[in-house]
Design a protein around this motif. Sequence first.
Motif, mmCIF file in Angstrom:
data_model
loop_
_atom_site.group_PDB
_atom_site.id
_atom_site.type_symbol
_atom_site.label_atom_id
_atom_site.label_comp_id
_atom_site.label_asym_id
_atom_site.label_seq_id
_atom_site.Cartn_x
_atom_site.Cartn_y
_atom_site.Cartn_z
ATOM 1 N N GLU A 96 -19.127 32.087 -39.870
ATOM 2 C CA GLU A 96 -18.731 32.486 -38.522
ATOM 3 C C GLU A 96 -19.679 33.554 -37.981
ATOM 4 O OE1 GLU A 96 -14.701 33.693 -38.286
ATOM 5 O OE2 GLU A 96 -13.894 31.684 -38.576
ATOM 6 N N LYS A 136 -19.877 35.973 -34.606
ATOM 7 C CA LYS A 136 -19.167 36.432 -33.413
ATOM 8 C C LYS A 136 -20.088 37.267 -32.540
ATOM 9 C CE LYS A 136 -14.499 36.491 -35.353
ATOM 10 N NZ LYS A 136 -13.284 37.310 -35.564
ATOM 11 N N ARG A 143 -28.259 37.080 -34.846
ATOM 12 C CA ARG A 143 -27.327 35.974 -35.050
ATOM 13 C C ARG A 143 -28.041 34.628 -35.079
ATOM 14 N NH1 ARG A 143 -24.887 40.100 -33.261
ATOM 15 N NH2 ARG A 143 -22.652 40.471 -33.436
ATOM 16 N N ILE A 169 -18.678 32.084 -32.119
ATOM 17 C CA ILE A 169 -17.489 32.469 -31.354
ATOM 18 C C ILE A 169 -17.857 33.563 -30.367
ATOM 19 C CG2 ILE A 169 -15.131 33.341 -31.506
ATOM 20 C CD1 ILE A 169 -15.104 32.461 -34.432
ATOM 21 N N ASN A 206 -15.819 36.179 -28.171
ATOM 22 C CA ASN A 206 -14.488 36.740 -27.953
ATOM 23 C C ASN A 206 -14.383 37.354 -26.563
ATOM 24 O OD1 ASN A 206 -13.398 36.114 -30.475
ATOM 25 N ND2 ASN A 206 -14.334 37.920 -31.411
ATOM 26 N N ASN A 227 -10.809 31.612 -26.126
ATOM 27 C CA ASN A 227 -11.092 30.945 -27.399
ATOM 28 C C ASN A 227 -12.299 30.035 -27.214
ATOM 29 O OD1 ASN A 227 -10.815 30.143 -30.041
ATOM 30 N ND2 ASN A 227 -9.358 28.519 -29.571
ATOM 31 N N TYR A 263 -15.750 28.692 -28.526
ATOM 32 C CA TYR A 263 -16.554 28.562 -29.739
ATOM 33 C C TYR A 263 -17.195 27.185 -29.797
ATOM 34 C CZ TYR A 263 -12.865 25.663 -31.803
ATOM 35 O OH TYR A 263 -11.972 24.666 -32.052
ATOM 36 N N GLU A 318 -18.329 36.205 -42.316
ATOM 37 C CA GLU A 318 -18.317 36.505 -40.899
ATOM 38 C C GLU A 318 -19.368 37.568 -40.622
ATOM 39 O OE1 GLU A 318 -15.344 39.151 -38.330
ATOM 40 O OE2 GLU A 318 -14.487 37.284 -39.044
ATOM 41 N N SER A 361 -20.607 40.065 -37.573
ATOM 42 C CA SER A 361 -20.152 40.563 -36.276
ATOM 43 C C SER A 361 -20.697 41.950 -36.054
ATOM 44 C CB SER A 361 -18.617 40.570 -36.227
ATOM 45 O OG SER A 361 -18.184 41.069 -35.000
#
Length: 271
Positions: free
Chosen positions: A167, A169, A182, A199, A201, A239, A241, A266, A268
């Motif tokens: 993941e 973010k 990223r 993702i 947010n 949401n 993604y 993850e 982030s």
Amino acid sequence: MDGITCLFSARASRVTFVSGGFSLRKVLQKAPSSLHLRKLPREGRIVARLGSNGYRPRPSGGSRRSPRTPRIVDSDYDPGLDLDRVQSASVRLLDEQQNMVGIYSKGEAIQMAEDAELILAILSADADPPVLRLFESSDYKKHKYEQQKKKRVQLKRSAANRVDTKELKMGYNIDSHDYSVRLKAAQKFLRDGDKVKVIVNLKGRENEFRNFAIVLIKRFQNDVGELAIEESKSFSERNIYIVLAPNKAALQKAPELPKKETSTSEVSVGV
């Protein structure tokens, strides 16, 4: 009763007896059918219930649960020698050279092994009928080692074929440096054969910038390039993604890199 005060509660049909010199503050509106009392210690406290079920003392302390028996794990347990796993009345028996001896009852096979001073081991408990084999002691040790070796190889293969989902973010207004971090992470994960879930947010009033988030997701997908193919996506409110899967055709062109076994992780950075 000397030194004992009764505190009555008509609603709950309970009466509490405590040692001390308190005065009676509540009385029962209806006389109970029975009242069972026991002698109290000087500093004791006890709760009794009114009714026909009799006296049930409440423990003064400690847990009502019985202590658990610690689980004992036998490190010497060998499932290959556990003949209780064989539920069938008859078994297929092999000799030391793995030649078919015949179909016998479980008891007969055990007796034959004892008479020949051999080890009776399970080769396949799920077969119909189950397959057992006679072993010399040294041969069984070799057989057990080979079985453990095969199991380790199978575990390594399953771990190598496992596809993890990483993941990543980011915020809709991510800066160029964090975006680059990223992007490089996603390209590395894809080359390792893992999926990547990107993702964006949106919190609170950030939902007003939903279109910026969608543009950012599409830009990220384009920058990843031919390394990935789109597996799924969602542009619903708050949401947003996209899931990118490795493009096997593109990965075959590039030299293969050793894949490390990792779990879902993850990445982030706050913005």
